[in-house]
Design an enzyme around this catalytic site. Structure first.
Site, PDB file in Angstrom:
ATOM      1  N   ASP A 140      -3.181   6.833   2.463  1.00  0.00           N
ATOM      2  CA  ASP A 140      -1.842   6.791   1.865  1.00  0.00           C
ATOM      3  C   ASP A 140      -1.481   8.089   1.133  1.00  0.00           C
ATOM      4  O   ASP A 140      -2.335   8.917   0.845  1.00  0.00           O
ATOM      5  CB  ASP A 140      -1.763   5.664   0.824  1.00  0.00           C
ATOM      6  CG  ASP A 140      -1.824   4.292   1.460  1.00  0.00           C
ATOM      7  OD1 ASP A 140      -2.072   4.209   2.676  1.00  0.00           O
ATOM      8  OD2 ASP A 140      -1.623   3.308   0.731  1.00  0.00           O
ATOM      9  N   ASP A 141      -0.187   8.167   0.799  1.00  0.00           N
ATOM     10  CA  ASP A 141       0.366   9.143  -0.162  1.00  0.00           C
ATOM     11  C   ASP A 141       0.500  10.569   0.357  1.00  0.00           C
ATOM     12  O   ASP A 141       0.957  11.436  -0.370  1.00  0.00           O
ATOM     13  CB  ASP A 141      -0.429   9.175  -1.483  1.00  0.00           C
ATOM     14  CG  ASP A 141      -0.318   7.872  -2.257  1.00  0.00           C
ATOM     15  OD1 ASP A 141       0.356   6.950  -1.761  1.00  0.00           O
ATOM     16  OD2 ASP A 141      -0.898   7.779  -3.348  1.00  0.00           O
TER      17      ASP A 141
ATOM     18  N   HIS B  65       5.092   5.139   4.043  1.00  0.00           N
ATOM     19  CA  HIS B  65       4.697   4.639   2.717  1.00  0.00           C
ATOM     20  C   HIS B  65       5.935   4.756   1.818  1.00  0.00           C
ATOM     21  O   HIS B  65       5.805   4.981   0.629  1.00  0.00           O
ATOM     22  CB  HIS B  65       3.539   5.496   2.199  1.00  0.00           C
ATOM     23  CG  HIS B  65       2.788   4.922   1.038  1.00  0.00           C
ATOM     24  ND1 HIS B  65       2.495   3.592   0.906  1.00  0.00           N
ATOM     25  CD2 HIS B  65       2.252   5.532  -0.054  1.00  0.00           C
ATOM     26  CE1 HIS B  65       1.808   3.407  -0.229  1.00  0.00           C
ATOM     27  NE2 HIS B  65       1.666   4.557  -0.826  1.00  0.00           N
TER      28      HIS B  65
ATOM     29  N   HIS C  59       7.735   6.718  -2.785  1.00  0.00           N
ATOM     30  CA  HIS C  59       6.717   5.935  -3.495  1.00  0.00           C
ATOM     31  C   HIS C  59       7.266   5.101  -4.646  1.00  0.00           C
ATOM     32  O   HIS C  59       6.690   5.030  -5.728  1.00  0.00           O
ATOM     33  CB  HIS C  59       5.605   6.848  -4.027  1.00  0.00           C
ATOM     34  CG  HIS C  59       4.266   6.167  -4.080  1.00  0.00           C
ATOM     35  ND1 HIS C  59       3.858   5.419  -5.159  1.00  0.00           N
ATOM     36  CD2 HIS C  59       3.252   6.093  -3.183  1.00  0.00           C
ATOM     37  CE1 HIS C  59       2.637   4.947  -4.921  1.00  0.00           C
ATOM     38  NE2 HIS C  59       2.257   5.326  -3.724  1.00  0.00           N
TER      39      HIS C  59
ATOM     40  N   HIS D  36      -6.876   7.521   0.367  1.00  0.00           N
ATOM     41  CA  HIS D  36      -5.717   8.395   0.164  1.00  0.00           C
ATOM     42  C   HIS D  36      -5.975   9.765   0.772  1.00  0.00           C
ATOM     43  O   HIS D  36      -7.078  10.290   0.629  1.00  0.00           O
ATOM     44  CB  HIS D  36      -5.390   8.490  -1.329  1.00  0.00           C
ATOM     45  CG  HIS D  36      -4.962   7.171  -1.900  1.00  0.00           C
ATOM     46  ND1 HIS D  36      -5.871   6.217  -2.282  1.00  0.00           N
ATOM     47  CD2 HIS D  36      -3.725   6.633  -2.081  1.00  0.00           C
ATOM     48  CE1 HIS D  36      -5.211   5.145  -2.700  1.00  0.00           C
ATOM     49  NE2 HIS D  36      -3.914   5.361  -2.590  1.00  0.00           N
TER      50      HIS D  36
HETATM   51 ZN    ZN Z   1       0.537   4.985  -2.604  1.00  0.00          ZN
END
Ligand code: ZN
Length: 590
Positions: A399-400, A449, A453, A541
């Site tokens: 993620d991210d 995602h 965020h 991540h």
């Molecule tokens: Zn996240």
């Protein structure tokens, strides 16, 4: 009409009025006393010595030695009498039971008997308590038993499964789980989620099977990406006049203020630069840089607590030994990976240890009762070939990102071993690093995602629509497609949010906690806790270098252990699942 009859009528009239009045008074009184009974006892709870697994109460410890048995029993005092009675009576009960069961064996050899706990606040005025018994004998026999209780705070009673669920709940819950042995499952309530064997199911998704009115308490959505707290327990002074917030966020509610030079007691500090203090019998947040240290004296969590039981622990990774239970205190030594320390005492998330005759503090999460296995990048592992749908498989998700440094490192590993993974990217970063995204799509799969965020549970319908629309634009600009999958930030997507999303939602059932540890060894150690990864979705991540380093070791290790490493879409496909829009998936086990 005679005088007598008139008088009689008046008396009857007065009697009737008096009767009506007393009836009204009685009704009012009973209503009032009923009102009193409905008072919410959640307000009486104490919040001290807290960690992420000890969300309420004050930590108490009893240590004792009886013949050759050493006891250390840790338990919480919540401040609510009924709940505390349940806790102490359960501790007595399980201890008695265990002593009966093992007495003949443990009388022979030196034995350590520990009880530790986890405690969580849940919706609907509940508290979930997990008591963990650990019996260790010197000949290395080790037994652990776990007991879980969900307690109704207002009634001071344990809620059993029949009171918690409607009939047919097993079918609904089984659809979220790996297996259907629900009767043996560990099951409790944490925030607004039902936790079943480490899998968190938002209660909003299973409202139909929950019997109790889970709407009583509007509980705060618990973010998965919790800040890391350090126990401080010290007095600080305010540098100037400043405000206090109800969360670690300047846009949260202001609940008070303190004056310049005012002294406050700080309990904990998190890695986002916020301190927690007691204010008006509740908790308040203040930005740590608004405070200055006043006294150096540590306020002891448990005064006069001399410890007898000493245990050996090993460092999971190279870790600093500190003079106090704070990352800001003096560095005494560096303990190397797998080096031995002797535990003296645990204070919240820190453990006091002795290392080569030096006493100091180490963050508890860096210690393990067993030595960690030596892991190196295995170069002799054969890259993955064709996928065999009958063999075990696991999905790594990141993620991210994208991130210009860590993501390419992860991609290099995927390429080296010919395995695939799923990246849940942020729209705004995709536009910034389109080349990294294109390489992700070549070596694996890219999902969204969201654009920036945001916690979808906390924003308006209009904002949700904007987040989705902007991510779609970013996807089309960089990859020429719409996002096939969505991972909601923090895993948060309630029933209302899901009706607004025309993409399948993917959460996870293994959390590597890489964002919290920022350490290769600890991240690998966390994943090691799961013995069977088949069908699991692992959360990581793509923006941290330690994560990329962990992946360099994890990928060949998983291949060596017979797992095939696939994307989320492949995992679903091989397991015969057609992904539906607006539905959340946690994993795809057989
Ligand atoms: Zn996240």
């Amino acid at each position: 009409m005679t005088e007598g009859v008139k008088k009689e009528k008046l008396i009857i009239y007065i009697c009737l009025v008096l009767l009506t009045l007393s009836l009204i008074i009685f009704l009012l009184f009973s209503l009032f006393s009923k009102e009193k009974k409905l008072e919410n006892k959640m307000d009486n709870l104490i919040f001290e010595t807290l960690t992420t697994k000890k969300q309420v109460g004050r930590l108490n410890s009893i240590e004792d030695k009886d013949k050759n048995i050493y006891y250390k029993i840790s338990y919480p005092t919540t401040g609510e009498e009924g709940v505390d009675k349940v806790i102490t009576s359960k501790i007595e009960e399980i201890k008695e039971q265990t002593m009966l069961e093992y007495l003949s064996e443990i009388e022979e050899v030196n034995t350590y008997y520990f009880i530790d706990y986890e405690i969580y606040i849940g919706i609907d005025n509940t508290i979930s308590l997990i008591l963990r018994e650990n019996i260790e004998t010197l000949d290395l026999n080790n037994t652990t038993k776990e007991h879980i209780y969900i307690i109704d705070v207002n009634k001071g009673e344990i809620i059993n499964k029949e009171e918690l669920f409607n009939e047919g709940y097993k079918d609904t819950l089984t659809s979220y789980l790996d297996n259907d042995t629900l009767d043996e499952s560990k099951l409790f309530i944490k925030g607004d989620k039902l936790v079943v064997d480490n899998i968190e199911i938002p209660i909003s998704e299973i409202e139909s099977v929950i019997k109790r009115e889970n709407k009583i308490t509007e509980y705060e959505q618990s973010d998965t990406e919790e800040p890391v707290y350090t126990i401080i327990n010290k007095e600080y002074m305010s540098i100037g006049d400043t405000v206090l917030y109800n969360k670690d966020n300047v846009s949260s509610e202001i609940i008070g203020s303190i004056k310049k030079d005012e002294v406050v007691k700080v309990y904990k500090e998190n890695d986002k630069g916020w301190s927690i203090l007691l204010y008006n019998d509740g908790l308040a947040f203040i930005e740590s840089n608004k405070l200055t240290k006043k006294v150096d004296k540590v306020i002891p969590a448990e005064p006069g607590n001399e410890n007898i039981v000493e245990e050996t622990f090993y460092a999971i990774t190279n870790v600093n030994l500190r003079s106090e239970a704070s990352v800001k205190s003096d560095l005494l030594a560096e303990i190397k990976r797998n080096e031995k320390v002797t535990k003296i005492e645990q204070t919240g998330s820190w453990t006091k240890v002795r290392y080569k005759d030096i006493e100091g503090y180490v963050s508890t999460s860096y210690l393990s009762k067993t030595m960690v296995k030596n892991r190196v990048v295995k170069d002799n592992v054969t890259p993955q070939g064709q996928i065999d749908p009958t063999k075990p498989m696991v999905a790594l998700t990141f993620d991210d990102g994208p991130n210009p440094v860590a993501t390419p490192m992860i991609l290099d590993t995927l390429e080296k071993y010919n395995v695939r993974a799923t990246f849940f990217d942020l729209g705004n970063l995709m536009l910034k690093y389109p080349d990294v995204v294109k390489r992700e799509a070549t070596l694996g799969e890219v999902g969204t995602h969201t654009y920036s965020h945001k916690n979808l549970n906390a924003i308006s319908d209009k904002e949700i629509a904007k987040e989705i629309e902007l991510s779609k634009q970013a996807f089309n600009e960089v990859l020429g497609i719409d996002p096939p999958l969505l991972r909601p930030p923090y895993g948060n997507a309630n029933a209302k949010v899901r009706t607004l999303i025309d993409i399948p939602l993917i959460n996870w059932n293994v959390d590597s906690l890489d964002w919290k540890y920022l350490n290769k060894d600890l991240t690998l150690h966390e994943i090691d806790k799961y013995s069977n990864l088949d069908g699991k979705i692992i959360l990581m991540h793509s923006i941290y270098k330690p994560t990329a380093e962990a992946v360099e070791v994890l990928v060949p290790d998983l291949l060596d252990r017979g797992y095939q490493i696939v994307t989320v879409s492949e995992l679903a496909k091989y397991r015969g699942i057609t992904l539906e829009t607006g539905k959340i998936y946690y994993g795809f086990s057989k």
